[in-house]
Design a protein around this motif. Structure first.
Motif, PDB file in Angstrom:
ATOM      1  N   TRP A  13      72.928 -37.888 -15.786  1.00 39.71           N
ATOM      2  CA  TRP A  13      72.960 -38.334 -14.392  1.00 39.71           C
ATOM      3  C   TRP A  13      73.690 -37.296 -13.546  1.00 39.71           C
ATOM      4  CZ3 TRP A  13      70.331 -42.668 -12.965  1.00 39.71           C
ATOM      5  CH2 TRP A  13      69.865 -43.470 -13.994  1.00 39.71           C
ATOM      6  N   ASP A  17      71.431 -38.176  -7.470  1.00 39.80           N
ATOM      7  CA  ASP A  17      70.481 -39.134  -8.063  1.00 39.80           C
ATOM      8  C   ASP A  17      70.544 -40.506  -7.402  1.00 39.80           C
ATOM      9  OD1 ASP A  17      69.504 -37.329  -9.940  1.00 39.80           O
ATOM     10  OD2 ASP A  17      70.819 -38.050 -11.550  1.00 39.80           O
ATOM     11  N   GLU A  18      71.570 -40.741  -6.611  1.00 40.42           N
ATOM     12  CA  GLU A  18      71.840 -42.084  -6.102  1.00 40.42           C
ATOM     13  C   GLU A  18      70.684 -42.673  -5.288  1.00 40.42           C
ATOM     14  OE1 GLU A  18      75.680 -39.865  -6.710  1.00 40.42           O
ATOM     15  OE2 GLU A  18      73.782 -39.401  -5.696  1.00 40.42           O
ATOM     16  N   GLU A  19      70.105 -41.877  -4.405  1.00 40.08           N
ATOM     17  CA  GLU A  19      69.070 -42.413  -3.514  1.00 40.08           C
ATOM     18  C   GLU A  19      67.822 -42.844  -4.283  1.00 40.08           C
ATOM     19  OE1 GLU A  19      66.365 -41.031   0.293  1.00 40.08           O
ATOM     20  OE2 GLU A  19      68.337 -40.114   0.036  1.00 40.08           O
ATOM     21  N   LEU A  21      67.646 -43.475  -7.502  1.00 37.61           N
ATOM     22  CA  LEU A  21      68.053 -44.552  -8.393  1.00 37.61           C
ATOM     23  C   LEU A  21      67.999 -45.882  -7.651  1.00 37.61           C
ATOM     24  CD1 LEU A  21      69.384 -45.954 -10.823  1.00 37.61           C
ATOM     25  CD2 LEU A  21      71.593 -45.057 -10.012  1.00 37.61           C
ATOM     26  N   GLN A  22      68.641 -45.945  -6.505  1.00 36.50           N
ATOM     27  CA  GLN A  22      68.672 -47.191  -5.739  1.00 36.50           C
ATOM     28  C   GLN A  22      67.267 -47.626  -5.347  1.00 36.50           C
ATOM     29  OE1 GLN A  22      68.125 -47.830  -2.173  1.00 36.50           O
ATOM     30  NE2 GLN A  22      68.671 -49.985  -2.496  1.00 36.50           N
ATOM     31  N   ASP A  26      66.169 -51.212  -7.115  1.00 41.66           N
ATOM     32  CA  ASP A  26      66.238 -52.363  -6.219  1.00 41.66           C
ATOM     33  C   ASP A  26      64.872 -53.051  -6.111  1.00 41.66           C
ATOM     34  OD1 ASP A  26      67.461 -54.165  -4.448  1.00 41.66           O
ATOM     35  OD2 ASP A  26      66.787 -52.999  -2.715  1.00 41.66           O
ATOM     36  N   TYR A  42      69.992 -54.129  -5.882  1.00 39.08           N
ATOM     37  CA  TYR A  42      70.663 -52.913  -6.339  1.00 39.08           C
ATOM     38  C   TYR A  42      70.972 -52.075  -5.102  1.00 39.08           C
ATOM     39  CZ  TYR A  42      71.892 -49.415  -9.836  1.00 39.08           C
ATOM     40  OH  TYR A  42      72.575 -48.541 -10.655  1.00 39.08           O
ATOM     41  N   ASP A  46      76.098 -49.681  -5.692  1.00 41.85           N
ATOM     42  CA  ASP A  46      75.837 -49.783  -7.130  1.00 41.85           C
ATOM     43  C   ASP A  46      75.410 -48.431  -7.692  1.00 41.85           C
ATOM     44  OD1 ASP A  46      76.325 -52.598  -7.269  1.00 41.85           O
ATOM     45  OD2 ASP A  46      74.266 -52.982  -6.582  1.00 41.85           O
ATOM     46  N   ALA A  47      74.507 -47.762  -6.983  1.00 46.23           N
ATOM     47  CA  ALA A  47      74.014 -46.458  -7.432  1.00 46.23           C
ATOM     48  C   ALA A  47      75.139 -45.423  -7.460  1.00 46.23           C
ATOM     49  CB  ALA A  47      72.872 -45.986  -6.536  1.00 46.23           C
ATOM     50  N   ASP A  48      75.968 -45.402  -6.425  1.00 45.06           N
ATOM     51  CA  ASP A  48      77.097 -44.466  -6.376  1.00 45.06           C
ATOM     52  C   ASP A  48      78.039 -44.682  -7.561  1.00 45.06           C
ATOM     53  OD1 ASP A  48      76.196 -43.325  -3.999  1.00 45.06           O
ATOM     54  OD2 ASP A  48      77.497 -44.564  -2.740  1.00 45.06           O
ATOM     55  N   TRP A  50      77.407 -46.130 -10.440  1.00 44.55           N
ATOM     56  CA  TRP A  50      76.736 -45.826 -11.702  1.00 44.55           C
ATOM     57  C   TRP A  50      76.722 -44.325 -11.974  1.00 44.55           C
ATOM     58  CZ3 TRP A  50      75.676 -48.036 -16.037  1.00 44.55           C
ATOM     59  CH2 TRP A  50      74.796 -47.426 -16.921  1.00 44.55           C
TER      60      TRP A  50
END
Length: 172
Positions: A13, A17-19, A21-22, A26, A42, A46-48, A50
């Protein structure tokens, strides 16, 4: 560490990747057959959390599934301890736009091979919600064998569900 599949990569990771991923996580159709620790909705928070947590893995056991540098899913081996220390449990999810392409089956094969070669495990198992026929097919295509059904083993959204147990053993 990267594991290359057909049109995708299993990798660690990364910041950024956050955007994606979310965006893919979600989705109620994604979370339906996952443990409650996978939140829905999600959020970006949550993504941040993770991605920050996963960037500090001591041993690579959790991978992003990336297509064209965008995260569209995740796959991991949760290692066990104590008398169970020689096995792990595999889990995975994939964004709905990518379903039905064989990505998860290939990802399960790649991670299973990686685990047997690098993680000192002799058995990998998976628990599948009773209604998740697609995940059962993924595991069967990847060489996992159904060992049994744990009746009334899961409660999801207030509904009691059977858990189908699959496993694969390290080749000798």
């Amino acid at each position: 560490m990267e594991l290359h599949g057909t049109g995708f990569i299993l990798r660690g990771w990364l910041d950024g990747d956050e955007e994606s991923l979310q965006k893919h996580a979600d989705n109620p159709n994604v979370s339906t057959y996952l443990l409650d620790r996978f939140p829905y909705p999600y959020t970006m928070n949550d993504a941040d959390k993770w991605v920050t947590y996963m960037r500090h893995q001591k041993k690579q056991t959790n991978f992003a599934i990336a297509i064209d540098d965008h995260v569209c899913g995740g796959i991991a081996i949760d290692l066990t301890i104590d008398a169970n220390s020689k096995w792990g449990e595999i889990g995975y999810w994939l964004g709905e736009p990518y379903w039905g392409r064989g990505i998860v089956t290939e990802a399960v094969k790649l991670l299973t091979d990686y685990a047997f070669k690098n993680l000192d495990v002799i058995r990998i198992q998976a628990g599948v919600f009773g209604q998740n026929a697609a995940s059962m097919r993924v595991l069967e295509k990847a060489g996992y064998i159904k060992e049994g059904i744990m009746r009334n083993a899961i409660i999801k959204h207030g509904k009691v569900i059977d858990k189908h147990m699959y496993a694969i053993l390290k080749p000798e």
